[in-house]
Write a protein that holds these residues in place. Structure first.
Motif, mmCIF file in Angstrom:
data_model
loop_
_atom_site.group_PDB
_atom_site.id
_atom_site.type_symbol
_atom_site.label_atom_id
_atom_site.label_comp_id
_atom_site.label_asym_id
_atom_site.label_seq_id
_atom_site.Cartn_x
_atom_site.Cartn_y
_atom_site.Cartn_z
ATOM 1 N N GLN A 881 9.632 -33.722 18.130
ATOM 2 C CA GLN A 881 10.861 -33.355 18.859
ATOM 3 C C GLN A 881 11.933 -32.865 17.884
ATOM 4 O O GLN A 881 12.632 -31.884 18.151
ATOM 5 N N LEU A 882 12.019 -33.545 16.734
ATOM 6 C CA LEU A 882 12.998 -33.116 15.730
ATOM 7 C C LEU A 882 12.597 -31.754 15.148
ATOM 8 O O LEU A 882 13.447 -30.884 14.941
ATOM 9 N N LEU A 883 11.305 -31.575 14.913
ATOM 10 C CA LEU A 883 10.833 -30.266 14.425
ATOM 11 C C LEU A 883 11.190 -29.174 15.428
ATOM 12 O O LEU A 883 11.579 -28.070 15.063
ATOM 13 N N LYS A 884 11.050 -29.516 16.702
ATOM 14 C CA LYS A 884 11.377 -28.546 17.768
ATOM 15 C C LYS A 884 12.855 -28.159 17.677
ATOM 16 O O LYS A 884 13.208 -26.984 17.747
ATOM 17 N N ARG A 885 13.703 -29.174 17.488
ATOM 18 C CA ARG A 885 15.137 -28.901 17.376
ATOM 19 C C ARG A 885 15.416 -28.025 16.147
ATOM 20 O O ARG A 885 16.169 -27.061 16.215
ATOM 21 N N LEU A 886 14.776 -28.355 15.023
ATOM 22 C CA LEU A 886 14.994 -27.574 13.804
ATOM 23 C C LEU A 886 14.482 -26.145 13.967
ATOM 24 O O LEU A 886 15.096 -25.195 13.500
ATOM 25 N N ALA A 887 13.349 -26.023 14.663
ATOM 26 C CA ALA A 887 12.800 -24.677 14.882
ATOM 27 C C ALA A 887 13.769 -23.834 15.694
ATOM 28 O O ALA A 887 13.837 -22.613 15.548
ATOM 29 N N THR A 888 14.532 -24.489 16.567
ATOM 30 C CA THR A 888 15.469 -23.749 17.418
ATOM 31 C C THR A 888 16.717 -23.343 16.646
ATOM 32 O O THR A 888 17.187 -22.219 16.775
ATOM 33 N N VAL A 889 17.263 -24.277 15.842
ATOM 34 C CA VAL A 889 18.589 -24.009 15.280
ATOM 35 C C VAL A 889 18.599 -23.616 13.809
ATOM 36 O O VAL A 889 19.540 -22.967 13.354
ATOM 37 N N ALA A 890 17.584 -24.010 13.063
ATOM 38 C CA ALA A 890 17.666 -23.794 11.618
ATOM 39 C C ALA A 890 17.173 -22.406 11.236
ATOM 40 O O ALA A 890 16.133 -21.966 11.728
ATOM 41 N N PRO A 891 17.904 -21.741 10.344
ATOM 42 C CA PRO A 891 17.485 -20.383 9.951
ATOM 43 C C PRO A 891 16.423 -20.443 8.860
ATOM 44 O O PRO A 891 16.686 -20.177 7.706
ATOM 45 N N MET A 892 15.231 -20.861 9.234
ATOM 46 C CA MET A 892 14.179 -20.966 8.215
ATOM 47 C C MET A 892 12.822 -20.845 8.877
ATOM 48 O O MET A 892 12.686 -20.977 10.092
ATOM 49 N N SER A 893 11.824 -20.629 8.032
ATOM 50 C CA SER A 893 10.456 -20.547 8.546
ATOM 51 C C SER A 893 9.760 -21.876 8.299
ATOM 52 O O SER A 893 9.561 -22.277 7.148
ATOM 53 N N ILE A 894 9.406 -22.558 9.361
ATOM 54 C CA ILE A 894 8.683 -23.835 9.221
ATOM 55 C C ILE A 894 7.324 -23.577 8.573
ATOM 56 O O ILE A 894 6.848 -24.357 7.753
ATOM 57 N N TYR A 895 6.722 -22.444 8.921
ATOM 58 C CA TYR A 895 5.410 -22.088 8.369
ATOM 59 C C TYR A 895 5.485 -22.027 6.840
ATOM 60 O O TYR A 895 4.625 -22.564 6.136
ATOM 61 N N ALA A 896 6.562 -21.412 6.328
ATOM 62 C CA ALA A 896 6.717 -21.312 4.871
ATOM 63 C C ALA A 896 6.901 -22.695 4.265
ATOM 64 O O ALA A 896 6.364 -22.996 3.194
ATOM 65 N N CYS A 897 7.654 -23.572 4.957
ATOM 66 C CA CYS A 897 7.879 -24.929 4.439
ATOM 67 C C CYS A 897 6.571 -25.714 4.347
ATOM 68 O O CYS A 897 6.391 -26.530 3.449
ATOM 69 N N LEU A 898 5.686 -25.490 5.314
ATOM 70 C CA LEU A 898 4.432 -26.262 5.331
ATOM 71 C C LEU A 898 3.521 -25.864 4.178
ATOM 72 O O LEU A 898 2.667 -26.637 3.756
ATOM 73 N N GLY A 899 3.688 -24.645 3.695
ATOM 74 C CA GLY A 899 2.930 -24.205 2.520
ATOM 75 C C GLY A 899 1.434 -24.359 2.709
ATOM 76 O O GLY A 899 0.866 -24.019 3.745
ATOM 77 N N SER A 900 0.782 -24.948 1.689
ATOM 78 C CA SER A 900 -0.686 -25.028 1.714
ATOM 79 C C SER A 900 -1.191 -26.021 2.755
ATOM 80 O O SER A 900 -2.369 -26.029 3.105
ATOM 81 N N ASP A 901 -0.280 -26.899 3.254
ATOM 82 C CA ASP A 901 -0.716 -27.881 4.262
ATOM 83 C C ASP A 901 -0.753 -27.293 5.674
ATOM 84 O O ASP A 901 -1.161 -27.980 6.614
ATOM 85 N N ALA A 902 -0.283 -26.045 5.822
ATOM 86 C CA ALA A 902 -0.086 -25.498 7.175
ATOM 87 C C ALA A 902 -1.343 -25.589 8.025
ATOM 88 O O ALA A 902 -1.321 -26.098 9.153
ATOM 89 N N ALA A 903 -2.469 -25.097 7.494
ATOM 90 C CA ALA A 903 -3.698 -25.056 8.319
ATOM 91 C C ALA A 903 -4.153 -26.458 8.671
ATOM 92 O O ALA A 903 -4.553 -26.733 9.813
ATOM 93 N N ALA A 904 -4.065 -27.385 7.700
ATOM 94 C CA ALA A 904 -4.524 -28.761 7.971
ATOM 95 C C ALA A 904 -3.652 -29.412 9.041
ATOM 96 O O ALA A 904 -4.154 -30.082 9.947
ATOM 97 N N ILE A 905 -2.341 -29.186 8.941
ATOM 98 C CA ILE A 905 -1.436 -29.781 9.940
ATOM 99 C C ILE A 905 -1.696 -29.145 11.304
ATOM 100 O O ILE A 905 -1.714 -29.836 12.328
ATOM 101 N N ARG A 906 -1.930 -27.831 11.304
ATOM 102 C CA ARG A 906 -2.276 -27.155 12.564
ATOM 103 C C ARG A 906 -3.528 -27.796 13.193
ATOM 104 O O ARG A 906 -3.560 -28.090 14.396
ATOM 105 N N ASP A 907 -4.537 -28.049 12.358
ATOM 106 C CA ASP A 907 -5.773 -28.656 12.875
ATOM 107 C C ASP A 907 -5.503 -30.044 13.456
ATOM 108 O O ASP A 907 -6.044 -30.418 14.504
ATOM 109 N N ALA A 908 -4.607 -30.797 12.781
ATOM 110 C CA ALA A 908 -4.296 -32.155 13.272
ATOM 111 C C ALA A 908 -3.567 -32.086 14.607
ATOM 112 O O ALA A 908 -3.858 -32.846 15.538
ATOM 113 N N PHE A 909 -2.628 -31.154 14.710
ATOM 114 C CA PHE A 909 -1.902 -30.969 15.979
ATOM 115 C C PHE A 909 -2.901 -30.648 17.083
ATOM 116 O O PHE A 909 -2.852 -31.226 18.181
#
Length: 1747
Positions: A881-909
């Motif tokens: 829920q907090l990530l959702k809020r940050l995705a809405t208001v923060a001027p940044m790319s969450i994908y870039a923040c996740l870096g090399s973990d992105a695919a693994a976190i995607r798989d877990a989701f």
């Protein structure tokens, strides 16, 4: 790689943790039948217990190797796991698959690498070992859970648990006992036996696991025997086993025990001891003893076993754990064989007392309560209760004491208190006789009261569990009959017996040395006292008199207040603390008693004040005081707060609080006594009782909704927490494990409560509020960083803390408090971002949240990794829920923040999203997060969509779904076959559709293209629209409404964006089916009923208003689309359309005619918009509808009475609808008077408001061209002038109504009642002067123009002073234009502009003059005099500017002059020069028009060159929306030509109109034909010569004067145009039959005839004038006759030909009626060919000329 993604075998391979989650009710399986199915499927695993996990075997290894479905790397890895864990090979591979499915934190790719890399694979093996240990624990926890609740009536799955326990019962315990023995005898693994990964650390981990499993197995055995009887042989075997194991102290591997494992070893000892006590079954023994039937006890028939156990127990006595067992055995032997057993009983009894059994029992019960589940602790208390009750009943209390009466007695009391704290036991206790069991301990405590207050109060505090027990405790203390007192020496005022056993008081005595007037206790005279103990040590006397302990307690508190600064303070505190604890427990349990305790509770404030200011404050008493106040504050926060302020305990502000920055800096704040206490006493000691109580008190006060003033008083307290506690509490010293977590949790609970205060409770003034201070501090100070640090704890740390807890069932363990703290931190951060006022500067908190850290240590990664947490589903949910809020208001790319973990976190989701047993709320939150990401996080959503190009090439347009695409799950969730199943509840279905809608709204074409081609996609998507919803009511499911709304919106977007030919066939079929199934009617009816329901429920309001609004909005969109796409949407049946339209009307009516609440008005506004669109688009349907005006009139009345602030837009829509209906349905209406009255009232009010706001604007000097604001709910003072504003529309509606009421039957009386005209005219005047309010002015003039067409109306308008309003102010409208060509706007006639206002004024003057005639002539002459320059300029301008706007103005001007020309004499008298100028200019105008009409090419060239506008300024009929395909059209050129032809046609028509009116006007300036022909004595000087005596064709040069040639040319042009129309030969000119209708052609012909008539008339009149003029030379007269004779003869022959073909007669009397006395044409067609009256006139004239 097979085996990574589990196949359909998910059910058969259910992991133990998953099973445990399901049984706890934390999964999607919540139905009893589903739980039963799970238990049936897995009961054998539960029955086997740890034996389910088999040791390795050759056969198993062979099977693994032969299994072709598993990839080789996984097999090899499975064998490594098997070696380390000593686990069956097949189970090892299965374990690996389960781990990869649920706990692996990488991708398929990273797994391949890990399996090949030695270091990574070692780490993976150790993680799987941890997973395996957790699985074993979860298996045992499942059994423990069943035993905990299988007899709990309140548990939802009791029946299912009970059935399973009944199945398990057989040999479950023998099985588990064997497993326990195996565990404590197990040899520790070594690297030789288990491989080189079995390091010392791993051995230690293994042993810790071994102890945990032992503990859990014993818990299961203990709970089992709490419900089932233990046989004597079983007791013997357990006794032998526990003796061998030394009650947990003689583990085979005891050399591995370290300090951290002590608690577990103790727990094993406690449980071993309790199992044996439970086996002896003391409770049943006690019952047998009371009923004298001891032979019924199972041990009465097993003497051999008794002897054997006797021998065993005689060897006991060296370990504390033996105590309760020995005590229970003493009771058994004493009860069953009282005679034989006395020596054994004595020996064992002595050993028991030597072990300090009562102290051990209280320690044991405390230990079990602190760690582990409540059920074990409460069962242990029940078990011990039976033991203690029987002991005290069987033996004298004195005989149970060895080391001094006091200590043993206090241990017994402590044990009793621990036991009685079990809720059910307190009630049991009060129902028993006081001489039985534990009642005797209470009796003993009463005997020592009040000499010793502690024991009694301790017991009574434990005995408080519910309201009935509170009453018993209160009454018990209220009626005391003994007062025990200790005397060192015998007092003088008593007399006694010789033996000193009985004393008698001779005088009455005050018991407390308190001042007069204070509460006190008197001991009366003559009271007898029994001496309990006497001698040199002193006397203990029990006085026999009645008093209330509550009075005594008040005196005790009063005494403490007296001695607070003396040496006695600590002793008094020890007496007062139990009193405060009792008061706290009483008011917490039953608030109603608080009034009776007022003498005590009211003194707490003073106590707090005095105690906190002494040098060494008694911290425990202060904490008790604050705890009491917390409970009081929950019920009366205002009272507690106001009293607390005077104590100096709380922090306070010495300066007034003015702004946030000053506040947050804590400038002028004092810490109060509490702040000093924290720093000087608590932090150095590491004990924080007061701090915990202080935080609870603050939170209670905040939640108590004190109101803004008191809340501001709390600011210093909250600031202390934010500034001094939150940033540093983790650095303080702590003596007890878990206190730090608790303080963190309490601080965050306080902040959470503040952020959840509603704005009404927080007075939003200029000074800081609690909430604004919190938001500011957290966003800008180190407090925010502290919250970020708490969120950054991370999933691994939480898992470690949880693993360290003795049992995961506990509700209060440090792990669970940590989870709660992190959840609060999420919620607080979410609220801070939501509530923080917008600012250009990025706050430190936002920076901390969004900064990119290297190596995956930024907060975004930490938040995303909470998805791996499995214990509490709310934790990952809140993180997302907090990530959702940050995705809405923060001027940044969450994908870039996740870096090399992105695919693994995607798989877990996605793994959690796909799991069928996962908690539904997490799935919903994941989908909501992805929905937000569609719009704001392009990189992230591409990762989740995982689309692959079809042919593998980069630029390919076709895509396929990748293996890890979220769309697989989404498609499954919307599948109509899945609906209703437990893994697809309605809320999840709704979330999936919301995600799809986001894709459509954001135009994610690649994903949409894949989806729309999926088989059955459109069928599944539209399924909800074919369902039948329950009628709207309280129980309407909001998500069902949303689901249907999303589907409608997706279909609408698809129809809108895709060309109808390219729509998917399945969607077209769906839409056809929708229409055929009469779903349009169904949904229309449903939406109407929904609106009606909201209107009916407006008092209570409805909980699903937002969803209702969404559905209505979606339905509105569909209907609006259907007006343009009826072919695709199959909505072409008029009857259906009519039904839909009437439903919309009814809905609007329902929403807007009720007493209006905000929801009703919102829905009404939405429905009104739809109504308006349908009125415009479905005119033909509306025309056939029943009376629409009546309901609309009622709606208008209701709307006008509602809150104006909200209704601005809605009013405008209703006015607009009424105007449309009048246009469509017209007719006389019964509501006219009422409707007219409403409208006129509105016009008047709006005009007044507009006047005020215009004046304000003018005073402020602000420009009128304010930015075009769409704000609809601006306050009335800043009234704006808008084209679709209420004011303008009301004027237009008034105009339509007045037009309907032609004879003035109603409007006259209405306008007499309501001063509409004066208020409108005054506003118009102000607007003209300031050149503002264009739309209003234009609309007002239209209304006046309509009124001016009838005599009554014209009189009213003139009477209201229209000339004063318009005449002079109108100068402002065009003055200031630089030159003529600029002042004649090139704008389209349709768009509002100031020149348009001028034209309207001209029309108004024309209309008034035409209607009122002589009554208005002076005003008309005033007008023409004031505006003469503009008038002359306008007549001249036609030659230079041929824009339609310019021609339009010329047309209006000439029209006005035409009316004015009827009054030549008056004009001549008042304005002779102007008259002459006008006559000259009109002649020139006639020449210009003729020239331009004659030379079409010249006109065309002028239009292009001068105006730069080749396209028509006039509006074209609107074509259908162009399709999506962007192909270039070859017809572009022809379209352009056609547009130019239309423009040319429009200009020619305008010129023709001007020409006809000009000639008609000139007719009045030339002598009357009949008169000049017949009257010889006519005064020619009265009429000037208008045309010079020349016969050249008209030139475009202003130097060439208009002549007779001009008039002849005019007739020729008109005649040739008539011919063209007849022949339809030239496409570029007027014969565009395709463009103009037959009526237009007919009107054009009539206009041409009228022009010719007037031209002939002027020509003849002027010719005769010349012929009779003596000033003209005879030669010229002769020439005139000759030219006219030949020209007119030619023209006559052409005309005759034309009339023979049958042309219409002149419409002169119809369109522009002549104002002369004898019209030359009656306007009727003659029966004789060629006998048109004006032709006869011309023929007569020719004959005269030819003479």
């Amino acid at each position: 790689m097979a085996g990574i993604k589990m196949a359909e075998s998910e059910l058969s391979m259910r992991s133990c943790r998953e099973l445990w989650t399901i049984l706890l009710g934390r999964s999607a399986l919540r139905e009893p039948a589903q739980i039963e199915a799970e238990l049936d499927r897995h009961w054998d695993r539960l029955h086997q217990g740890l034996n389910y996990y088999k040791p390795p075997s050759n056969s198993s290894a062979t099977k693994v190797k032969e299994n072709k479905e598993i990839a080789q790397p996984l097999k090899d890895f499975g064998l490594r796991i098997s070696k380390l864990l000593g686990l069956d090979e097949q189970q090892s591979v299965q374990l690996l698959q389960c781990y990869l499915q649920s706990d692996y934190r990488g991708t398929q790719q990273s797994l391949k690498v890990a399996l090949k890399d030695e270091r990574q694979s070692q780490t993976l093996v150790l993680k799987i070992a941890d997973y395996y240990y957790d699985e074993r624990m979860c298996l045992l926890r499942c059994v423990l859970l069943l035993l905990t609740y299988f007899q709990d009536e309140r548990h939802p799955f009791r029946t299912e648990y009970c059935n399973c326990v009944n199945k398990l019962e057989k040999d479950l315990i023998s099985n588990y006992q064997a497993q326990f023995e195996k565990l404590f005898k197990a040899e520790a693994p070594t690297w030789e036996t288990h491989g080189n990964l079995m390091t010392e650390r791993q051995v230690s981990v293994w042993f810790l696991q071994c102890l945990r499993e032992q503990s859990l197995l014993l818990e299961i055995v203990f709970l089992y025997y709490a419900y089932f009887e233990m046989g004597p042989t079983d007791l013997l075997s357990f006794t032998k086993m526990f003796k061998e194991q030394g009650f947990g102290l003689r583990q085979t591997n005891r050399h591995l025990v370290d300090k951290s494992m002590d608690a577990l070893v103790d727990r094993i000892g406690y449980l071993s001891s309790l199992i044996l006590v439970e086996g002896i079954d003391i409770e049943f023994l006690h019952k047998c003893a009371l009923e004298n039937c001891t032979d019924q006890h199972q041990f009465s028939s097993a003497p051999e076993i008794i002897k054997e156990i006797d021998q065993l127990l005689l060897t006991f006595g060296d370990i504390a754990h033996h105590g309760p067992v020995l005590l229970a055995w003493v009771l058994l032997r004493h009860t069953l064989q009282p005679d034989e057993s006395s020596p054994v009983v004595r020996r064992i009894g002595n050993a028991t007392l030597q072990l300090g059994v009562f102290k051990y029992i209280s320690t044991m019960l405390k230990g079990l309560s602190l760690s582990g589940n409540d059920c074990i602790a409460s069962t242990a208390k029940m078990c011990t209760y039976g033991l203690l009750s029987f002991v005290i009943t069987s033996f004298e209390v004195e005989s149970l004491q060895t080391d001094g009466v006091a200590t043993q007695s206090s241990h017994l009391t402590d044990a009793a208190c621990e036991v009685l704290s079990a809720p059910s036991l307190a009630e049991v206790f009060w129902e028993m006789k006081p001489t039985m069991g534990l009642g005797m301990i209470l009796d003993t405590a009463v005997g020592m009261f009040p000499q010793k207050t502690g024991p009694l109060l301790q017991l009574l505090t434990a005995l408080l569990s519910n309201k009935s027990t509170v009453e018993k405790v209160y009454n018990f203390l209220d009626k005391m009959s003994f007062y025990t007192q200790f005397y060192k020496h015998k007092p003088n005022d008593v007399v006694s017996r010789e033996d000193e056993t009985l004393w008698r008081r001779q005088t009455q005595k005050l018991l407390y040395p308190l001042g007069a007037g204070q509460t006190n206790l008197w001991m009366p005279q003559g009271v007898l006292g029994q001496v309990m103990m006497g001698g040199e040590q002193g006397y203990l006397v029990r006085w026999d008199f009645s008093y209330s302990s509550w009075t005594l307690f008040t005196c005790e508190v009063e005494m403490l207040l007296h001695v607070v600064s003396t040496a006695d303070v600590m002793a008094h505190c020890a007496r007062v603390k139990p009193i405060l604890d009792l008061v706290h427990k009483i008011i917490s349990t039953d608030w109603t008693v608080s009034d009776c305790l007022l003498p005590l509770t009211s003194r707490i404030y003073m106590l707090l004040q005095r105690l906190t200011s002494v040098i060494n404050p008694p911290v425990d008493v202060i904490a008790s005081c604050v705890n009491c106040l917390s409970v009081l504050a929950a019920r009366m926060p205002g009272k507690v707060w106001s009293s607390l302020q005077h104590t100096g305990f709380l922090p306070f502000a010495s300066n007034p609080l003015t702004n946030l920055v000053q506040c947050a800096s804590a400038e002028g704040m004092k810490a109060g006594n509490y702040g000093n206490l924290l720093v000087q006493i608590e932090q150095p000691r590491g004990e924080y009782a007061v701090t915990i109580a202080f935080l609870r008190l603050l939170t209670t006060l905040v939640k108590g909704q004190l109101g803004s003033t008191q809340n501001k008083g709390l600011i210093p307290c909250v600031l202390l927490v934010l500034k001094e506690m939150l940033p540093t509490y983790h650095k303080w010293r702590y003596n007890t494990y878990g206190v730090q977590e608790r303080i963190g949790c309490l601080i965050l609970e306080l902040i959470h409560a503040i952020l959840n205060l509603s704005p009404e409770e927080e007075d939003q003034g200029s000074t800081p509020t609690l909430q604004s201070l919190c938001i500011y501090s957290l966003a800008n100070t180190e407090a925010g960083q502290a919250v970020v640090n708490i969120m950054g704890v991370g999933v691994d740390t939480i898992d470690k803390v949880l693993a360290a807890q003795p049992s995961s069932c506990g509700s209060e363990g440090p792990g669970l408090i940590l989870i709660q703290t992190v959840k609060l931190a999420f919620s607080i951060t979410n609220n801070i971002i939501r509530l923080k006022p917008p600012s250009d500067v990025v706050s430190p908190l936002e920076q901390a949240l969004t900064q990119h850290g290297g190596h995956g240590n930024n907060l975004i990664v930490v938040l995303a990794k909470y998805i791996y947490h499995k214990h509490d589903p709310a934790l990952p949910r809140l993180a997302i829920q907090l990530l959702k809020r940050l995705a809405t208001v923060a001027p940044m790319s969450i994908y870039a923040c996740l870096g090399s973990d992105a695919a693994a976190i995607r798989d877990a989701f996605l793994t959690r999203l796909q799991s069928k047993t996962e908690d539904m709320r997490i799935k919903v939150m994941i989908l909501e997060f992805l929905t937000v990401a569609v719009e704001t996080q392009p990189g992230l959503i591409e990762l989740f969509l995982n689309l692959e190009a079809k042919d593998g090439s980069e630029g390919s347009k076709e895509f396929l779904l990748g293996e890890w695409s979220c769309l697989h799950v989404v498609l499954e969730l919307i599948d109509s076959k899945q609906q209703g199943k437990y893994w697809c509840p309605p809320l999840l279905h709704r979330s999936a559709l919301c995600f799809l809608l986001a894709l459509w709204q954001d135009r994610r074409d690649s994903a949409i293209s894949v989806l729309r081609k999926k088989e059955r996609f459109w069928e599944n998507l539209t399924t909800p629209l074919f369902g039948t919803l329950a009628p709207p009511s309280e129980n309407t499911e909001p998500c069902a409404l949303e689901t249907c709304a999303f589907v409608m919106k997706i279909i609408g977007l698809e129809i809108y964006y895709v060309v109808s030919g390219s729509l998917e066939p399945s969607l077209k079929d769906g839409l056809r089916k929708f229409a055929n199934a009469r779903r349009y009617e169904y949904w229309s009816q449903y939406v109407k009923s929904l609106v009606c329901h909201v209107a009916e429920m407006e008092e209570e309001g409805i909980c699903y208003f937002a969803e209702t609004q969404m559905l209505i909005s979606a339905w509105r969109m569909l209907l609006i689309l259907s007006t343009g796409h009826s072919d695709v949407m199959h909505l072409s049946d008029d009857a259906t359309k009519l039904k839909l339209f009437m439903d919309v009307l009814d809905g609007t009516n329902a929403a807007l005619t009720t007493p209006t609440s905000v929801p009703c008005l919102r829905l009404g506004s939405m429905m009104a918009t739809l109504l308006l669109v349908l009125l415009k688009q479905w005119r033909s349907v509306v025309a056939t509808a029943p009376d629409i005006l009546s309901p609309l009139s009622l709606i208008l009345e209701s709307v006008l009475q509602a809150d104006q602030h909200m209704m601005e837009r809605t009013k405008a829509k209703i006015f607009s609808a009424l105007i449309s209906v009048l246009h469509i349905q017209g007719g006389d209406i019964s509501q006219l008077p009422q409707l007219l009255l409403c409208v006129c009232e509105t016009v008047k009010d709006e005009a007044v408001a507009l006047t005020d706001s215009t004046r304000l604007l003018n005073q402020a000097g602000s420009a009128a061209e304010d930015e075009d604001s769409m704000e609809t709910d601006c306050p009335r003072s800043s009234q704006k002038d808008q084209r679709d504003g209420v004011c303008v529309l009301a004027l237009h509606l008034a105009k339509e109504l007045c037009r309907t009421d032609e004879d003035g039957e109603h409007w006259v009386s209405v306008m007499r009642r309501v001063p509409v005209l004066p208020s409108v005219l005054s506003t118009v005047e102000l607007s003209l002067r300031s050149k503002q309010n264009l739309y209003f002015t234009e609309a007002a003039l239209h209304l006046l123009l309509t009124l001016a067409r009838t005599p009554q109306g014209a009189a009213a308008v003139a009477g209201a002073g229209v000339i004063q309003t318009i005449c002079l102010p109108l100068l402002n409208v065009y003055e200031g234009s630089l030159n003529a060509s600029q002042s004649f706007s090139r704008k389209s006639q349709d768009s509002a502009c100031w020149p348009g206002v001028y034209r309207l004024c001209m029309s108004l003057m024309e209309s008034l003059l035409k209607t009122l005639r002589y009554n208005f002539i002076n005003e008309a002459l005033d007008f023409v005099g004031v505006h003469q320059e503009r008038i002359l300029q306008c007549l001249n301008a036609v030659r230079t500017v041929q824009s339609l706007a310019c021609l339009d103005e010329a047309d209006h001007t000439v029209g006005f002059l035409l009316q004015l020309s009827s009054f030549c004499k008056e004009w001549q008298f008042h304005l002779p020069k102007l008259l002459r100028d006008v006559q000259v200019n009109l002649c020139y105008l006639c020449q210009t028009c003729t020239y331009l009409l004659h030379s079409k090419k010249m006109l065309h060239h002028y239009l292009q060159a001068k105006n730069g506008e080749t396209l028509p300024p006039a509006p074209l009929p609107r074509a259908q929306r162009t399709p999506q395909t962007p192909s270039k059209k070859p017809e572009d050129g022809s379209e352009r030509e056609e547009a130019e032809r239309k423009a040319l046609l429009a200009v020619q028509c305008s010129l023709l109109k001007i020409l006809s009116k000009t000639l008609a006007t000139l007719q009045h300036f030339t002598p009357d034909c009949c008169q000049i022909l017949l009257d010889q004595s006519m005064d020619l000087a009265e009429y000037r010569t208008l045309f010079v005596l020349s016969f050249t064709t008209p030139a475009f040069d202003p130097e060439v004067a208009p002549s007779f040639g001009t008039l002849l040319a005019t007739i020729n042009v008109a005649l040739s145009m008539l011919g063209e129309i007849e022949k339809k030969k030239e496409p570029a000119a007027l014969s565009l039959a395709t463009l103009t209708s037959s009526e237009e052609i007919q009107a054009l012909k009539s206009l041409l005839m009228f022009t010719m008539e007037n031209c002939f008339y002027v020509l003849i009149s002027q010719a005769v004038r010349c012929l009779k003029d003596p000033a003209i030379l005879p030669r010229d007269k002769q020439r005139l006759k000759q030219e006219l004779s030949s020209e007119l003869s030619t023209l006559l022959s052409s005309l005759s030909r034309h009339f023979r073909r049958g042309s219409p007669s002149s419409p002169a009397s119809g369109i522009l009626p002549s104002t002369q006395a004898k019209p030359p044409t009656p306007g009727s067609k003659m029966s004789h060919e060629g006998q048109e009256p004006f032709i006869q006139l011309v023929q007569a004239f020719v004959r005269i000329v030819q003479r």
